[in-house]
Write an enzyme that holds these catalytic residues in place. Structure first.
Site, PDB file in Angstrom:
ATOM      1  N   HIS A  37      45.521 -52.197  36.457  1.00  0.00           N
ATOM      2  CA  HIS A  37      46.438 -51.421  37.294  1.00  0.00           C
ATOM      3  C   HIS A  37      47.443 -52.413  37.894  1.00  0.00           C
ATOM      4  CE1 HIS A  37      47.697 -49.232  40.963  1.00  0.00           C
ATOM      5  NE2 HIS A  37      47.299 -48.137  40.367  1.00  0.00           N
TER       6      HIS A  37
ATOM      7  N   ASP B 192      38.185 -55.567  40.671  1.00  0.00           N
ATOM      8  CA  ASP B 192      38.843 -54.364  41.169  1.00  0.00           C
ATOM      9  C   ASP B 192      37.922 -53.189  40.832  1.00  0.00           C
ATOM     10  OD1 ASP B 192      40.249 -52.016  41.377  1.00  0.00           O
ATOM     11  OD2 ASP B 192      42.010 -52.710  40.256  1.00  0.00           O
TER      12      ASP B 192
ATOM     13  N   GLN C 273      37.969 -47.795  40.319  1.00  0.00           N
ATOM     14  CA  GLN C 273      37.552 -46.675  39.458  1.00  0.00           C
ATOM     15  C   GLN C 273      36.055 -46.709  39.144  1.00  0.00           C
ATOM     16  OE1 GLN C 273      39.378 -44.169  38.837  1.00  0.00           O
ATOM     17  NE2 GLN C 273      41.442 -44.938  39.213  1.00  0.00           N
TER      18      GLN C 273
ATOM     19  N   LYS D 255      39.286 -42.675  46.564  1.00  0.00           N
ATOM     20  CA  LYS D 255      38.771 -42.337  45.233  1.00  0.00           C
ATOM     21  C   LYS D 255      37.274 -42.051  45.277  1.00  0.00           C
ATOM     22  CE  LYS D 255      42.178 -45.316  42.984  1.00  0.00           C
ATOM     23  NZ  LYS D 255      43.270 -44.479  42.493  1.00  0.00           N
TER      24      LYS D 255
ATOM     25  N   CYS E 188      50.480 -46.394  36.569  1.00  0.00           N
ATOM     26  CA  CYS E 188      50.584 -47.728  37.195  1.00  0.00           C
ATOM     27  C   CYS E 188      49.891 -48.778  36.346  1.00  0.00           C
ATOM     28  CB  CYS E 188      50.030 -47.740  38.613  1.00  0.00           C
ATOM     29  SG  CYS E 188      50.895 -46.663  39.732  1.00  0.00           S
TER      30      CYS E 188
HETATM   31  N1  7TS Z   1      43.020 -50.466  40.853  1.00  0.00           N
HETATM   32  C1  7TS Z   1      42.718 -49.447  40.041  1.00  0.00           C
HETATM   33  C2  7TS Z   1      41.836 -49.685  38.845  1.00  0.00           C
HETATM   34  C3  7TS Z   1      43.222 -48.175  40.333  1.00  0.00           C
HETATM   35  O1  7TS Z   1      42.908 -47.158  39.527  1.00  0.00           O
HETATM   36  C4  7TS Z   1      44.051 -47.985  41.458  1.00  0.00           C
HETATM   37  C5  7TS Z   1      44.679 -46.652  41.769  1.00  0.00           C
HETATM   38  C6  7TS Z   1      44.302 -49.084  42.281  1.00  0.00           C
HETATM   39  C7  7TS Z   1      43.779 -50.312  41.940  1.00  0.00           C
HETATM   40  C8  7TS Z   1      45.095 -48.962  43.519  1.00  0.00           C
HETATM   41  O2  7TS Z   1      44.384 -48.270  44.481  1.00  0.00           O
HETATM   42  P1  7TS Z   1      45.025 -47.896  45.887  1.00  0.00           P
HETATM   43  O3  7TS Z   1      44.023 -47.008  46.516  1.00  0.00           O
HETATM   44  O4  7TS Z   1      45.213 -49.178  46.626  1.00  0.00           O
HETATM   45  O5  7TS Z   1      46.327 -47.213  45.580  1.00  0.00           O
HETATM   46  N2  7TS Z   1      44.836 -45.819  40.644  1.00  0.00           N
HETATM   47  C9  7TS Z   1      45.579 -44.704  40.559  1.00  0.00           C
HETATM   48  C10 7TS Z   1      45.622 -43.914  39.416  1.00  0.00           C
HETATM   49  O6  7TS Z   1      44.994 -44.140  38.391  1.00  0.00           O
HETATM   50  N3  7TS Z   1      46.468 -42.881  39.612  1.00  0.00           N
HETATM   51  O7  7TS Z   1      46.934 -42.972  40.864  1.00  0.00           O
HETATM   52  C11 7TS Z   1      46.408 -44.101  41.451  1.00  0.00           C
END
Ligand code: 7TS
Length: 409
Positions: free
Chosen positions: A126, A203, A206, A229, A367
């Site tokens: 990501h 990370d 997910q 999430k 992303c």
């Molecule tokens: N890393 C992964 C693997 C992610 O899927 C996401 C967000 C992030 C980092 C960033 O997370 P945040 O909470 O700091 O924004 N992924 C997604 C997605 O797949 N669609 O919208 C956000």
């Protein structure tokens, strides 16, 4: 050991939004990888805090502040136990995965990475696990190295190993890819990096909604995830870091809470984890995360993992039957994500037609533009599953895709 099964219809009653309509039709929510929906218990915990126990934390000598602080700190212990960490001081509250990674890049990374050094990531990141490292490398004159992936979306472990060289100062990789669903063999990858003296950030954005994570078993140096999430509120996340690293790291932001004493001549920083928690945090958000952890623990992480896996297999079979559909990301180890393209329609058109049926999927690059570049496409449609998803959702998606074909094929 076989896990207890989830009673999906009972689980679904816990999520008020799943009872609502979208475009006048029953909501079919297939975008949990972007952000998951919230059970009533999470909503109630936040309302309860604001209604009965809210004050700023760590500061007041009065009862309300003590209650608010206790609720906040109780979540730190829940997160510790949830991740299998050794101590609560290894749990830092941040805004989300993105901030957790930026914290490590700015503090640990800046201190560790210099000119000519390398940071190793993978081709399935990501953007949140690319850009902070790119910024660090630009600042320091270091190089960002990228471990390649196979056509099915698996990391090529031998190539990863080869890229771990004498200049590698840090590895950052996803536990589960958001665009492909690939589950990486994190424990093995950490072992390979540690064998060469290289620390690893994982990370976990997910991963945590779908499987039990044990940071001591993985032996990773840092682990990041987002509350939103994991069925908790947005604006809150967690950075786990081994105490020895967190203690040695300089602060990320300066301000209140992260100090023991301040004079114009000298500031003495607070102990970890508070050293990394400058300013008033999202108190109700952290309390909501605590309720989300209680919720998933009560259902059972093993039962959730079994449900998600079974539904992924069902969905993979069902989508494979759709004419003209190609799944992007077919690694043997996968979690809860189905990215696909159709030969007859652009992903945005797919998303728009599905929306008319009350079906929410994500379309675009998710992303993860380098993943799209790897497959020579600009976008996919992505259906993602969570503990409240059911076969009927997948069936509705398949029926919706038949409508897309009627319009475009
Ligand atoms: N890393 C992964 C693997 C992610 O899927 C996401 C967000 C992030 C980092 C960033 O997370 P945040 O909470 O700091 O924004 N992924 C997604 C997605 O797949 N669609 O919208 C956000």
């Amino acid at each position: 050991m076989s896990a207890a099964r989830l009673d999906i219809e009972r689980v679904r009653k816990d999520f008020p939004i799943l009872q609502t309509l979208a475009r006048g039709k029953p909501l079919v929510f297939l975008d949990s990888a972007a952000s998951a929906q919230k059970p009533q218990a999470v909503i109630d915990a936040m309302v309860d805090l604001y209604s009965r126990s809210y004050a700023n934390i760590h500061r007041g000598v009065y009862e309300l502040s003590e209650r608010s602080t206790a609720a906040f700190e109780a979540t730190r212990e829940k997160v510790r136990s949830f991740l299998g960490a050794a101590e609560t001081r290894e749990i830092v509250f941040v805004r989300g995965t993105t901030e957790a990674i930026n914290l490590v890049a700015s503090s640990f990374g800046r201190a560790r990475v210099g000119e000519g050094d390398e940071v190793l990531i993978t081709h399935m990141e990501h953007h949140s696990n690319i850009v902070p490292w790119q910024m660090l490398c630009d600042e320091k004159g270091a190089t960002l190295k990228v471990a390649p992936i196979d056509d099915d979306g698996s990391l090529i472990v031998e190539e990863f190993e080869k890229l771990l060289g004498p200049h590698t100062k840090l590895v950052a990789l996803p536990h589960v890819s958001n665009a492909l669903g690939t589950v990486n063999p994190v424990k093995d990858l950490v072992r390979r990096a540690h064998a060469k003296g290289v620390p690893v950030l994982v990370d976990g954005a997910q991963a945590v909604p779908h499987q039990r994570v044990d940071v001591r078993d993985l032996d990773c140096d840092f682990y990041a995830f987002s509350s939103h999430k994991l069925f908790g509120p947005s604006g809150v996340g967690v950075l786990y870091g081994k105490a020895e690293h967190l203690e040695a790291m300089p602060p990320y932001q300066g301000g209140g809470e992260m100090i023991l004493s301040v004079s114009f001549e000298k500031t003495i920083y607070n102990e970890i984890p508070h050293k990394f928690e400058a300013g008033t945090p999202d108190i109700a958000g952290v309390v909501g995360l605590g309720a989300a952890i209680d919720y998933v623990e009560a259902l059972g992480l093993d039962a959730i993992a079994a449900h998600d896996h079974e539904l992924l297999e069902y969905a993979t079979g069902a989508l494979s039957e759709v004419p003209g559909l190609t799944l992007v990301g077919t690694a043997p180890e996968k979690a809860a994500v189905l990215s696909f393209v159709l030969d007859c329609a652009h992903p945005h058109d797919i998303g728009t037609i599905l929306d008319q049926e009350g079906i929410a999927v994500r379309t675009g690059h998710h992303c993860a533009q380098p993943v799209m570049q790897r497959y020579g496409i600009s976008a996919t449609a992505r259906a993602s599953l969570a503990l409240y998803s059911r076969r009927e959702d997948v069936d509705a998606l398949v029926a919706g895709l038949a409508k897309v074909r009627e319009v475009f094929a």
